[in-house]
Enzyme design. Structure first.
Site, PDB file in Angstrom:
ATOM      1  N   LYS A  50       0.865  -1.180   0.000  1.00 41.25           N
ATOM      2  CA  LYS A  50       0.000   0.000   0.000  1.00 41.25           C
ATOM      3  C   LYS A  50       0.895   1.222   0.000  1.00 41.25           C
ATOM      4  CE  LYS A  50      -4.459   0.776   0.232  1.00 41.25           C
ATOM      5  NZ  LYS A  50      -5.527  -0.033  -0.385  1.00 41.25           N
TER       6      LYS A  50
ATOM      7  N   VAL B 293     -25.355   2.873   0.132  1.00 39.27           N
ATOM      8  CA  VAL B 293     -25.718   2.473  -1.229  1.00 39.27           C
ATOM      9  C   VAL B 293     -24.898   3.287  -2.232  1.00 39.27           C
ATOM     10  CG1 VAL B 293     -27.976   1.518  -0.726  1.00 39.27           C
ATOM     11  CG2 VAL B 293     -27.769   3.969  -1.173  1.00 39.27           C
TER      12      VAL B 293
END
Ligand code: NAD
Length: 349
Positions: A80, A181
């Site tokens: 990372k 969502v």
């Protein structure tokens, strides 16, 4: 601060600090493990308040990538990179080019990709300096968005968890609460709707959640109340560390499965869910679909059907994890960790 005594240090192979005075680059690359292949992991650009927080993120996230790649059977290790900068104010081509030179200096041991604060355009700038960039679409998926693949993997994971936790093969009539969502949560909601599940949706973006709820004939809950929803399944698709002590006590669901990374606030939360009889689906197993697609993008023989087949393999991996957990009467979380560890042999142990 000493690195080897850092709480998030886990025998990482290498930590690289990069500085470029001209562009203002201050960056850290953490390479956790390269036993299975080069360390792939996104580039996070964030205005970290301290260097220590940036290091902690790089250490934690690179380790997570090793586990995710291993469990998804990818020929990749875990890495990372983080840049300490506000992506809205300080992300310049010069900064990204300097980052590209730092990545190039690793000669392919670290491969970068998009993450929070960096996007496909940024990857294109970095690719001008180094070839060690993923997340650039070479075949198919022209949008460059891994979310549909992540959602497809989570949907497969959910079906598997339902088979093990509820002894059911179909999702018709099951009640699923989705927290968030956004990119993944929306795709997941559509798969579940098509499979006949009833949805309860929550998002801090009230417009987005209203719109989707209308379209899918779903119920809505406020972001604060979604944990209390009377559902069979709770699907965290927003942020990490959502499963803390209070939430673990409140959940009414029998199954937790979602896209968010690092869902457990602490490892002990997995035991708490297990004690409450809630089947926890290890997050990095369920949400590996996007990474699988990104990894396939690096291959010359990319084929959409093979990518989908690989992602569907998440279900077989989870079968093994849930079976072992049930035999050992423990949470699936430590079982997944052990299975991943069996697939990579830590170099420095
Ligand atoms: P996103 O930013 O598109 O969506 C997250 C949604 O959660 C947003 O709509 C946001 O408004 C909502 N949200 C934020 N805080 C909330 C809260 N307290 N309550 C309810 N909703 C809230 O992100 P995404 O790409 O859909 O990813 C979702 C999660 O899955 C993240 O944790 C991400 O790290 C993880 N993940 C994503 C992918 C991928 O392919 N995108 C892959 C692996 C893991």
């Amino acid at each position: 601060m000493t690195l080897f005594a850092h709480p998030d240090f886990d025998h990482h192979e290498q930590i690289i600090y990069g500085n470029d005075r001209a562009s203002g680059l201050q960056a850290i690359i953490a390479i956790h493990n390269t036993c299975r292949g080069p360390a792939l992991g996104g580039l996070r650009i964030h205005a970290y308040p301290t260097e220590e927080r940036a290091l902690a993120d790089a250490l934690r996230l690179s380790r997570g990538m090793t586990y995710k790649s291993a469990i998804a059977d990818l020929p990749l290790g875990g890495g990372k990179a983080v840049i300490i900068a506000d992506p809205k104010r300080h992300k310049t081509p010069a900064l990204l080019e300097a980052m590209g030179r730092l990545i190039a200096s690793q000669g392919g041991r670290y491969i970068t990709a998009e993450d929070s604060g960096s996007g496909e355009q940024d990857m294109q700038i970095i690719a001008g300096v180094t070839e060690h960039v993923s997340g650039l679409r070479r075949h198919g998926n022209a949008s460059g968005d891994p979310s549909p693949f992540t959602a497809w993997g989570v949907f497969n994971a959910l079906r598997c968890a339902v088979r093990h936790g509820l002894e059911r093969d179909d999702l018709t009539g099951l009640r699923v609460a989705i927290q968030g969502v956004g990119h993944v949560g929306e795709h997941l909601a559509r798969h579940l709707h098509d499979a006949g599940a009833h949805l309860i949706l929550a998002d801090v973006d009230t417009q987005a959640v209203k719109h989707l709820a209308n379209e899918l004939h779903a119920d809505m809950a406020s972001p604060l109340d979604i944990f209390d929803a009377e559902v069979d399944i709770f699907a965290p698709c927003a942020m990490g560390a959502v499963l803390d002590k209070r939430v673990c006590e409140r959940l009414k669901a029998s199954i937790v499965v979602g896209a968010a990374n690092n869902q457990l606030a602490t490892p002990e939360m997995a035991d708490r869910l297990h004690q409450r009889g809630i089947l926890y689906t290890p997050d990095y197993v369920a949400n590996a679909g996007g990474l699988i697609e990104v990894a396939w993008q690096r291959r010359e023989d990319y084929r959409h059907d093979l990518v989908m087949e690989h992602i569907a393999g998440i279900e077989r991996t989870l079968d093994e994890i849930f079976d072992r957990a049930s035999r050992e009467q423990c949470s699936p979380a430590p079982i997944a960790d052990r299975l991943a560890e069996e697939r990579f042999s830590p170099r420095n142990d």
